[in-house]
Design a protein around this motif. Structure first.
Motif, short mmCIF file in Angstrom:
data_model
loop_
_atom_site.label_atom_id
_atom_site.label_comp_id
_atom_site.label_asym_id
_atom_site.label_seq_id
_atom_site.Cartn_x
_atom_site.Cartn_y
_atom_site.Cartn_z
N UNK A 21 0.83 -1.20 0.00
CA UNK A 21 0.00 0.00 0.00
C UNK A 21 0.87 1.25 0.00
N UNK A 22 0.49 2.23 -0.83
CA UNK A 22 1.20 3.50 -0.89
C UNK A 22 0.18 4.63 -0.78
N UNK B 59 6.48 0.80 7.01
CA UNK B 59 6.32 -0.35 7.88
C UNK B 59 5.92 -1.51 6.98
N UNK B 60 5.82 -2.70 7.54
CA UNK B 60 5.26 -3.82 6.78
C UNK B 60 4.23 -4.52 7.65
N UNK C 103 3.56 0.73 2.99
CA UNK C 103 3.35 -0.45 3.82
C UNK C 103 3.51 -1.71 2.96
N UNK C 104 4.60 -2.43 3.19
CA UNK C 104 4.90 -3.62 2.41
C UNK C 104 4.13 -4.84 2.88
N UNK C 105 3.91 -5.77 1.97
CA UNK C 105 3.13 -6.97 2.30
C UNK C 105 3.97 -8.24 2.37
N UNK C 106 5.26 -8.17 2.01
CA UNK C 106 6.06 -9.41 2.04
C UNK C 106 7.51 -9.13 2.42
N UNK C 107 7.70 -8.27 3.39
CA UNK C 107 9.06 -7.97 3.86
C UNK C 107 9.73 -9.22 4.41
N UNK D 235 10.19 -9.43 -0.25
CA UNK D 235 10.44 -7.99 -0.19
C UNK D 235 10.16 -7.26 -1.49
N UNK D 236 9.51 -7.93 -2.46
CA UNK D 236 9.34 -7.27 -3.75
C UNK D 236 8.18 -6.27 -3.74
N UNK D 237 7.36 -6.26 -2.69
CA UNK D 237 6.34 -5.23 -2.57
C UNK D 237 6.97 -3.86 -2.42
N UNK D 238 7.91 -3.74 -1.48
CA UNK D 238 8.62 -2.48 -1.28
C UNK D 238 9.45 -2.12 -2.51
#
Length: 450
Positions: A67-68, A84-85, A151-155, A159-162
């Motif tokens: 989410x951004x 955050x994640x 807000x990342x979903x797979x940190x 980590x490819x969300x971020x």
């Protein structure tokens, strides 16, 4: 700056975090095993918990579930990014004092605790950011420049969300003036002779890499083994590697941390920590012996984390594999780490393969406006705390943002005891409620200065 303002009731803020912890957004290395409906539920739950955020900040979904958000500021200067994640590592009920996704509250007053996976890592930070924005919006506050919430979903896995969010921002020509993500915390008792709480801000993080050591050879029945089986050869390689640790040295950030914290130590330790031109060799030996944590600060680390061999008790392994987790020190490199492992193993029959290499991050400055904003916010929410830079030994989503920002800082605004830090990625993860509320104050103060 900090503006005294009407908060939502503390109980309301705590209930919002409880609601998020209760949703098991567990990320899996094999994403086909991920329960994506829980991630959808999490996203659907946010507007009800933080209504002003969702009325005023448009957001977009990136890479499926990251989410951004954009909080439009008065000017058109470089934005700040608060990160955050919301994914968490798996947790089974066994061994937990309270179920890991129950968000149970125990105790009273300053000793009240919230139990649950994600309280510290990292839903606590996400909820604190959203709570701070919610209350600032209620006051009518508008930041000087844009504030982005990432807000990342797979940190915890890819980590490819971020990374996708960074790709998107880069494509739009955005270079943030400040990026704040999880990382160091407010800690005590980690430095000899220093009793004052210490806020450690990660200005860099180690590189990370996975190596596999593989031995392939003929199998057969276990009743007639050769002198050196595949597993024996692999074991010899592991022992050889373990006997040859990486060279220890202090980075420039290590030295700045020692000087900063050491200035508050009791004598004669204060002299030892501040006169590094004389004492550095002795301190290097001390750090190597003091604890596993301080030893890891001084060098690239290697740890064998997984082993595999035969598929049957009475069959010789045709392939034996060891997985080695490498954390690469600032000033070193992936290539240097791989060469060290090859030299240590020194067996041509042990194949070494590199997976997912990531170089150490650049070091963010400890002067200038971005650093001062972080310091000021900590000194507001945690007065009397020593603020120091350090090198983060774990990996975070923040490493992706170093591509588009020179000022990337890693700090979780929560007090964490040694015992509490030990619950990260382990059973009985928990957070003091008072700690969470002070974390909200950190973000309120930081936002008030943007």
């Amino acid at each position: 700056m900090s503006i005294p303002a009407p908060h939502r009731d503390d109980a309301e803020a705590v209930a919002a975090l409880q609601a998020l912890v209760r949703i098991p957004t567990v990320s899996r290395v094999n994403e086909s095993e991920t329960e994506w409906e829980q991630f959808e539920l999490f996203i659907e739950t946010l507007p009800g918990l933080f209504p002003l955020v969702h009325e005023n900040l448009p957001f977009e979904r990136v890479a499926g579930h990251s989410l951004l958000y954009r909080w439009k500021g008065r000017g058109d200067g470089a934005p700040a990014v608060l990160m955050a994640h919301y994914d968490v590592v798996p947790a089974e009920d066994e061994g937990w004092e309270h179920p890991p996704f129950s968000a149970t509250l125990t105790g009273d007053g300053a000793e009240q605790l919230m139990w649950g996976r994600g309280t510290l890592d990292d839903k606590g930070s996400m909820a604190a950011i959203l709570e701070a924005v919610e209350t600032r919006l209620a006051e009518g506050f508008v930041p000087e420049n844009d504030v982005l919430l990432s807000f990342g979903h797979n940190e915890e896995t890819a980590g490819d969300g971020a990374r996708a969010i960074v790709d998107l921002l880069e494509s739009r020509g955005i270079r943030p003036a400040l990026v704040s993500d999880e990382g160091g915390a407010v800690v005590e008792g980690i430095f000899p002779g220093v009793d004052t709480p210490i806020a450690v801000i990660g200005v860099a993080e180690k590189g990370i890499m996975t190596l596999t050591l593989t031995v392939d050879q003929d199998g057969g029945h276990a009743s007639t083994p050769p002198a050196t089986t595949a597993t024996v050869r692999l074991a010899k390689a592991i022992v050889a590697l373990n006997r040859r640790p990486f060279r220890a040295a202090f980075s420039a950030t290590n030295l700045e941390m020692i000087r900063t914290i050491g200035a508050h130590a009791r004598q004669p330790l204060r002299f030892a920590f501040t006169q590094l031109w004389l004492t550095k060799p002795l301190l290097l030996g001390l750090f190597r012996r003091l604890s596993d944590e301080t030893a890891a600060m001084t060098r690239t680390t290697q740890a064998v984390t997984r082993l595999s061999g035969s598929m049957a008790d009475n069959a010789l392994a045709e392939r034996a594999v060891a997985t080695v987790n490498i954390r690469i020190a600032i000033g070193s490199s992936v290539a240097e780490a791989v060469e060290h492992v090859r030299a240590a193993v020194a067996d041509p029959l042990v194949r070494i393969d590199v997976q997912s290499p990531s170089e150490p991050s650049p070091v963010s400055p400890t002067d200038g406006r971005a650093w001062q904003l972080m310091r000021d916010a900590i000194e507001h929410s945690h007065p009397g705390t020593i603020v120091t830079p350090y090198v983060m030994m774990a990996a975070s989503d923040a490493r992706h943002f170093t591509r588009i920002s020179d000022n990337v800082y890693r700090f979780s605004p929560f007090e964490m005891s040694t015992e509490e830090r030990g619950t990260l990625h382990a059973k009985n993860e928990r957070m003091h409620v008072a700690t969470y509320l002070r974390g909200i104050e950190f973000y309120r103060s930081l936002i008030g200065s943007l």
